[in-house]
Design a protein around this motif. Structure first.
Motif, PDB file in Angstrom:
ATOM      1  N   ALA A 160       0.840  -1.195   0.000  1.00 40.39           N
ATOM      2  CA  ALA A 160       0.000   0.000   0.000  1.00 40.39           C
ATOM      3  C   ALA A 160       0.876   1.247   0.000  1.00 40.39           C
ATOM      4  O   ALA A 160       0.588   2.235  -0.666  1.00 40.39           O
ATOM      5  N   SER A 161       1.960   1.209   0.767  1.00 41.69           N
ATOM      6  CA  SER A 161       2.953   2.268   0.769  1.00 41.69           C
ATOM      7  C   SER A 161       4.253   1.692   0.247  1.00 41.69           C
ATOM      8  O   SER A 161       4.700   0.650   0.719  1.00 41.69           O
ATOM      9  N   LYS A 162       4.867   2.344  -0.711  1.00 43.15           N
ATOM     10  CA  LYS A 162       6.063   1.790  -1.344  1.00 43.15           C
ATOM     11  C   LYS A 162       7.347   2.159  -0.612  1.00 43.15           C
ATOM     12  O   LYS A 162       8.426   1.714  -0.980  1.00 43.15           O
ATOM     13  N   ILE A 163       7.215   2.988   0.439  1.00 44.92           N
ATOM     14  CA  ILE A 163       8.401   3.436   1.166  1.00 44.92           C
ATOM     15  C   ILE A 163       8.210   3.221   2.665  1.00 44.92           C
ATOM     16  O   ILE A 163       7.103   3.309   3.182  1.00 44.92           O
ATOM     17  N   PHE A 164       9.302   2.907   3.338  1.00 43.18           N
ATOM     18  CA  PHE A 164       9.314   2.859   4.801  1.00 43.18           C
ATOM     19  C   PHE A 164      10.377   3.829   5.301  1.00 43.18           C
ATOM     20  O   PHE A 164      11.519   3.798   4.844  1.00 43.18           O
ATOM     21  N   TYR A 165       9.988   4.696   6.220  1.00 43.52           N
ATOM     22  CA  TYR A 165      10.965   5.582   6.849  1.00 43.52           C
ATOM     23  C   TYR A 165      10.480   5.936   8.250  1.00 43.52           C
ATOM     24  O   TYR A 165       9.328   5.687   8.619  1.00 43.52           O
TER      25      TYR A 165
ATOM     26  N   LYS B  86       8.184   8.698  14.330  1.00 43.22           N
ATOM     27  CA  LYS B  86       6.979   8.213  13.661  1.00 43.22           C
ATOM     28  C   LYS B  86       7.352   7.535  12.352  1.00 43.22           C
ATOM     29  O   LYS B  86       8.204   8.023  11.617  1.00 43.22           O
ATOM     30  N   ARG B  87       6.705   6.406  12.067  1.00 48.53           N
ATOM     31  CA  ARG B  87       6.988   5.714  10.817  1.00 48.53           C
ATOM     32  C   ARG B  87       6.096   6.231   9.698  1.00 48.53           C
ATOM     33  O   ARG B  87       5.106   6.923   9.942  1.00 48.53           O
ATOM     34  N   SER B  88       6.440   5.898   8.492  1.00 49.54           N
ATOM     35  CA  SER B  88       5.775   6.435   7.313  1.00 49.54           C
ATOM     36  C   SER B  88       4.309   6.058   7.226  1.00 49.54           C
ATOM     37  O   SER B  88       3.540   6.715   6.529  1.00 49.54           O
ATOM     38  N   THR B  89       3.898   5.004   7.915  1.00 51.29           N
ATOM     39  CA  THR B  89       2.490   4.621   7.901  1.00 51.29           C
ATOM     40  C   THR B  89       1.760   5.099   9.146  1.00 51.29           C
ATOM     41  O   THR B  89       0.699   4.584   9.482  1.00 51.29           O
ATOM     42  N   ASN B  90       2.334   6.092   9.837  1.00 53.17           N
ATOM     43  CA  ASN B  90       1.600   6.762  10.900  1.00 53.17           C
ATOM     44  C   ASN B  90       0.276   7.256  10.329  1.00 53.17           C
ATOM     45  O   ASN B  90       0.216   7.773   9.218  1.00 53.17           O
ATOM     46  N   CYS B  91      -0.786   7.090  11.090  1.00 54.84           N
ATOM     47  CA  CYS B  91      -2.140   7.342  10.587  1.00 54.84           C
ATOM     48  C   CYS B  91      -2.277   8.652   9.808  1.00 54.84           C
ATOM     49  O   CYS B  91      -2.694   8.659   8.674  1.00 54.84           O
ATOM     50  N   LYS B  92      -1.910   9.777  10.446  1.00 57.71           N
ATOM     51  CA  LYS B  92      -2.129  11.069   9.808  1.00 57.71           C
ATOM     52  C   LYS B  92      -1.266  11.233   8.560  1.00 57.71           C
ATOM     53  O   LYS B  92      -1.712  11.779   7.551  1.00 57.71           O
ATOM     54  N   ILE B  93      -0.028  10.767   8.650  1.00 58.67           N
ATOM     55  CA  ILE B  93       0.881  10.883   7.511  1.00 58.67           C
ATOM     56  C   ILE B  93       0.386  10.041   6.343  1.00 58.67           C
ATOM     57  O   ILE B  93       0.268  10.501   5.216  1.00 58.67           O
TER      58      ILE B  93
END
Length: 277
Positions: free
Chosen positions: A149-154, A161-168
């Protein structure tokens, strides 16, 4: 025999129409990346490919939601992979969440890969074996396309906070744009989500993947009509208790089957009946 990331008319469209949405790469660089992964899939020579690392550019700024790249730890980007797909094939699409990386190993490093590290022989035979066995079982009769769903992890350096943090994550419409384009091209006979976030993205509802499969969340509608959808728990060993709870509710006599066999049975029923009961 299943073939990993073989070039087909459909894969060429994916490279030209999907990857440029989130990667600023030349066509030759994309080909270089897939050739490298295909080599790893066969021989498992896992090591840093400096040529690729030097040639690849950082992802487009729109994907970072206008964040200062110096404020982020970059861990990984996963590009889609596939087995036996083609425009004339019966294709199944599997959607996970994101390219999670080991923070200690990849801190402040950009590492490219594929979902569940299927290109690395040692990983798919151990760490992600259940995922690969599931895909292999499907690929006997179908083309299988695997993406995140997200092609990047950071992670952000200050807040962690990780890249799939809700608001982000939910505030970034590009995730939805990329995924919609993938579905449009692959035209899957079935979409399988692994985990709650991709299930939520496609269904529009907060899905609990430990409950009985919700008959109201079994289709995804795109411009070409309704696509059957099945929302499954992650196949990670760390998720065994939730998987077994889910299988106990959704499949009879599941204790006499492996988790992968049970998942394949549920998919078979979904494809056969277009409903689950």
């Amino acid at each position: 025999m299943i073939e990993f990331c073989k070039n087909t008319s459909l894969s060429e469209k994916i490279k030209k129409e999907v990857l440029p949405l989130f990667l600023n790469l030349e066509e030759s660089q994309v080909e270089c990346l897939y050739q490298y992964f295909s080599m790893e899939y066969q021989t498992d020579p896992y090591s840093d490919n400096m040529l690729i690392k030097q040639e690849l550019n950082i992802i487009k700024e729109t994907y970072l939601i206008k964040k200062d790249i110096n404020s982020l730890h970059y861990f990984g980007i996963d590009i889609p992979c596939w087995f036996n797909i083609n425009e004339s094939s019966k294709n199944i699409m599997i959607i996970g969440l994101d390219p999670l990386r080991n923070q200690k190993k990849y801190k402040d490093k950009l590492e490219f890969g594929t979902p569940y590290a299927f290109h690395i022989k040692s990983v798919r035979e151990k760490n992600t074996k259940k995922y690969f066995d599931f895909v292999e079982g499907l690929a006997i009769n179908y083309g299988v396309y695997i993406t995140d769903a997200s092609k990047i992890f950071y992670k952000e350096k200050l807040t962690n906070k990780r890249s799939t943090n809700c608001k982000i994550f939910w505030g970034n419409e590009l995730h939805f744009k990329v995924l919609k384009k993938e579905i449009e091209l692959v035209k899957p006979k079935l979409i399988i989500t692994l985990g709650v976030v991709p299930a939520h993205m496609l269904s529009g509802f907060r899905v609990k993947t430990t409950d009985k499969i919700n008959l109201d969340l079994t289709t995804y509608e795109d411009n070409f009509g309704l696509i059957p959808l099945i929302c499954l728990p992650h196949l990670s060993n760390a998720n065994n208790s939730n998987i077994n709870k889910f299988l106990n509710i959704n499949i009879t006599d599941y204790k006499n089957k492996t988790q992968v066999e049970s998942y394949l049975e549920l998919v078979k029923l979904r494809l056969k009946n277009n409903t689950l009961c």
